[in-house]
Scaffold this active site. Structure first.
Site: not given
Ligand SMILES: NC(=O)c1ccc[n+]([C@@H]2O[C@H](COP(=O)([O-])OP(=O)(O)OC[C@H]3O[C@@H](n4cnc5c(N)ncnc54)[C@H](O)[C@@H]3O)[C@@H](O)[C@H]2O)c1
Length: 254
Positions: A143, A156
């Site tokens: 991130s 986080y």
């Molecule tokens: N959306 C943002 O703005 C953003 C920014 C920076 C980083 N991220 C990172 O991107 C990645 C994806 O995030 P997103 O925004 O698509 O979120 P999201 O919540 O839409 O998707 C996250 C996915 O991870 C799965 N998950 C969570 N815990 C789990 C576990 N213990 N075992 C297996 N699967 C698990 C969930 O079921 C979900 O499908 C994450 O690592 C998040 O920290 C997101």
């Protein structure tokens, strides 16, 4: 766009958000996508979307905080398809949304277990498989908060700084064995996670300010992260390892 022809690639967190968009675009780029998530209906839906578009998908229900389940998932890929070429370790959860002095040890442990230890389990077993088959490419979703912070997100922020650390550590350890390891640092991307977080009163106040912090003038789309991941997973990035690539609309430049 770079190609992933005939590559077997694990995507964790593939039930929605960045993971689902990645599954669809990786499959279009030629990969067989192996979808891991603890949300089983979610990965079934993603698999349906991939195969409906003519792509190849295989799903494995898996909670990445369970090392045995992760190990079995990697073994399953090798058994079914011969080898693992790449992995996008993307599953994660949001911060607890409390200042550090109010954060319980249980809340801290939960976020660190999913966002950092889960990545460690995945990398450990993926690397083991790649060492046996001549190499591969791993991309971890960190991130922008892997290098800076926002308020009330110490759990986080610490986990994502750790993801960049483990990425660099593994890049150093396995570079000569043809395993490249990189991270992506997304800015804010419109996904179910952001929809959940932005509904919280504390974050709602920061939301507009955060949008303005993206010099490009908007939040990202999941596909924009997926495209960067394809490049890092493909041979087009063959001299790139140990990097944390910002895909953040300029967030880290302000
Ligand atoms: N959306 C943002 O703005 C953003 C920014 C920076 C980083 N991220 C990172 O991107 C990645 C994806 O995030 P997103 O925004 O698509 O979120 P999201 O919540 O839409 O998707 C996250 C996915 O991870 C799965 N998950 C969570 N815990 C789990 C576990 N213990 N075992 C297996 N699967 C698990 C969930 O079921 C979900 O499908 C994450 O690592 C998040 O920290 C997101």
């Amino acid at each position: 766009m770079s190609n992933l022809n005939d590559r077997n690639i694990i995507i964790t967190g593939a039930s929605g958000g960045i993971g689902r968009a990645s599954a669809l675009l990786f499959a279009k780029a030629g990969a067989r996508v192996v979808l891991l998530d603890r949300d089983v209906p979610g990965i079934e839906e993603t698999a349906g979307l991939v195969t409906g578009g003519g792509g190849k998908a295989y799903l494995i229900p898996c909670d990445i905080t369970d090392e045995d389940a992760v190990s079995h998932a990697v073994n399953d890929v090798v058994k079914q398809f011969g080898r693992l070429h790449g992995a996008f370790n993307n599953a994660g959860v949001e911060h607890t949304n409390l200042p550090l002095h109010e954060l319980s040890a249980a809340a801290w442990d939960r976020v660190l277990k999913i966002d950092l230890t889960g990545v460690f389990y995945c990398m450990k077993h993926q690397i083991r498989a790649m060492l046996e088959s001549g190499g591969g490419s791993i991309v971890n979703t960190a991130s922008a908060l892997g290098t800076v912070a926002i308020s009330a997100a110490s759990d986080y922020v610490a986990a994502k700084h750790g993801v960049i650390g483990i990425t660099k550590g593994a890049a150093v350890d396995y570079g000569t064995q043809n395993i490249r390891v990189n991270a992506i640092m997304p800015g804010i991307v419109e996904t179910p996670m952001v929809a959940r977080v932005s509904a919280e009163p504390h974050f709602a106040k920061q939301y507009q300010a955060l949008r303005e912090r993206h010099p490009i003038g908007r939040f990202g789309k999941p596909e924009e992260i997926a495209k960067a991941a394809i490049w890092l997973l493909s041979d087009d990035s063959s001299f790139v390892t140990g990097t944390a690539l910002a895909v953040d609309g300029g967030y880290l430049s302000i």
